[in-house]
Design a protein around this motif. Structure first.
Motif, short mmCIF file in Angstrom:
data_model
loop_
_atom_site.label_atom_id
_atom_site.label_comp_id
_atom_site.label_asym_id
_atom_site.label_seq_id
_atom_site.Cartn_x
_atom_site.Cartn_y
_atom_site.Cartn_z
N GLN A 1 -11.43 -0.39 21.55
CA GLN A 1 -10.41 -1.00 22.40
C GLN A 1 -9.13 -1.21 21.60
O GLN A 1 -9.15 -1.83 20.55
CB GLN A 1 -10.90 -2.33 22.94
CG GLN A 1 -9.91 -3.04 23.83
CD GLN A 1 -10.44 -4.38 24.33
OE1 GLN A 1 -11.57 -4.76 24.03
NE2 GLN A 1 -9.63 -5.09 25.08
N VAL A 2 -8.05 -0.68 22.10
CA VAL A 2 -6.76 -0.82 21.42
C VAL A 2 -6.19 -2.21 21.66
O VAL A 2 -6.16 -2.69 22.80
CB VAL A 2 -5.77 0.24 21.92
CG1 VAL A 2 -4.40 0.01 21.31
CG2 VAL A 2 -6.27 1.65 21.58
N ALA A 24 -2.47 -4.04 14.48
CA ALA A 24 -3.13 -3.14 15.40
C ALA A 24 -4.63 -3.06 15.12
O ALA A 24 -5.05 -3.13 13.97
CB ALA A 24 -2.53 -1.74 15.29
N SER A 25 -5.40 -2.90 16.16
CA SER A 25 -6.83 -2.68 16.04
C SER A 25 -7.26 -1.68 17.11
O SER A 25 -6.62 -1.56 18.15
CB SER A 25 -7.62 -3.98 16.18
OG SER A 25 -7.38 -4.59 17.43
N TYR A 115 0.24 1.77 25.07
CA TYR A 115 -0.37 0.49 24.70
C TYR A 115 0.72 -0.52 24.35
O TYR A 115 1.66 -0.20 23.64
CB TYR A 115 -1.31 0.67 23.51
CG TYR A 115 -2.37 1.71 23.73
CD1 TYR A 115 -2.33 2.94 23.09
CD2 TYR A 115 -3.43 1.46 24.61
CE1 TYR A 115 -3.31 3.90 23.30
CE2 TYR A 115 -4.41 2.42 24.83
CZ TYR A 115 -4.34 3.63 24.17
OH TYR A 115 -5.30 4.59 24.39
N TRP A 116 0.51 -1.75 24.80
CA TRP A 116 1.52 -2.80 24.62
C TRP A 116 0.89 -4.10 24.16
O TRP A 116 -0.22 -4.44 24.56
CB TRP A 116 2.26 -3.05 25.94
CG TRP A 116 3.11 -1.90 26.35
CD1 TRP A 116 2.71 -0.79 27.04
CD2 TRP A 116 4.50 -1.72 26.06
NE1 TRP A 116 3.78 0.06 27.21
CE2 TRP A 116 4.88 -0.49 26.63
CE3 TRP A 116 5.46 -2.48 25.40
CZ2 TRP A 116 6.19 0.00 26.53
CZ3 TRP A 116 6.75 -2.00 25.30
CH2 TRP A 116 7.10 -0.76 25.86
#
Length: 126
Positions: A1-2, A24-25, A115-116
């Protein structure tokens, strides 16, 4: 999961500096295009600075020479160093990412990012 988590927003006087961070992950920052965007009250979200896989950067004209985007691959973190801040820089700042590199055009367009993060508030007093 971003997941993208911004931090570093604060209230400062005009002329001051701040450094925003975006942890970030779920993906690797060095393998994706990433950027910073901002949205002032009552205005549309706009691109501030982006960085591609090669390290190429692009900046909005309004921040050129004052802001610097960078990343720390070991920490998987994106940064935005903001110097000589102006009241018009007041906004919610968002970190964003898109798979792959920077697009050939519209690199600062919000439409190209998938992605945000949730944002961090920057307020610059005159």
């Amino acid at each position: 999961q971003v997941q993208l988590v911004e931090s570093g927003g604060d209230s400062v006087q005009a002329g001051g500096s701040l450094r925003l961070s975006c942890a970030a992950s779920g993906f690797t920052v060095s393998n994706n295009a990433m950027g910073w965007f901002r949205q002032a009250a009552g205005k549309e979200r706009e691109g501030v600075a982006v960085i591609g896989i090669s390290g190429m950067t692009k900046y909005a004209d309004s921040v050129k020479g004052r802001f610097t985007i960078s990343r720390d691959n070991a920490k998987n973190t994106l940064y935005l160093q903001m110097n000589s801040l102006k009241p018009e820089d007041t906004a919610m700042y968002y970190c964003a990412a898109r798979p792959g590199g920077l697009p050939a055009k519209d690199a600062l367009s919000i439409a190209t990012y998938k992605y945000w993060g949730q944002g961090t508030q920057v307020t610059v007093a005159s």
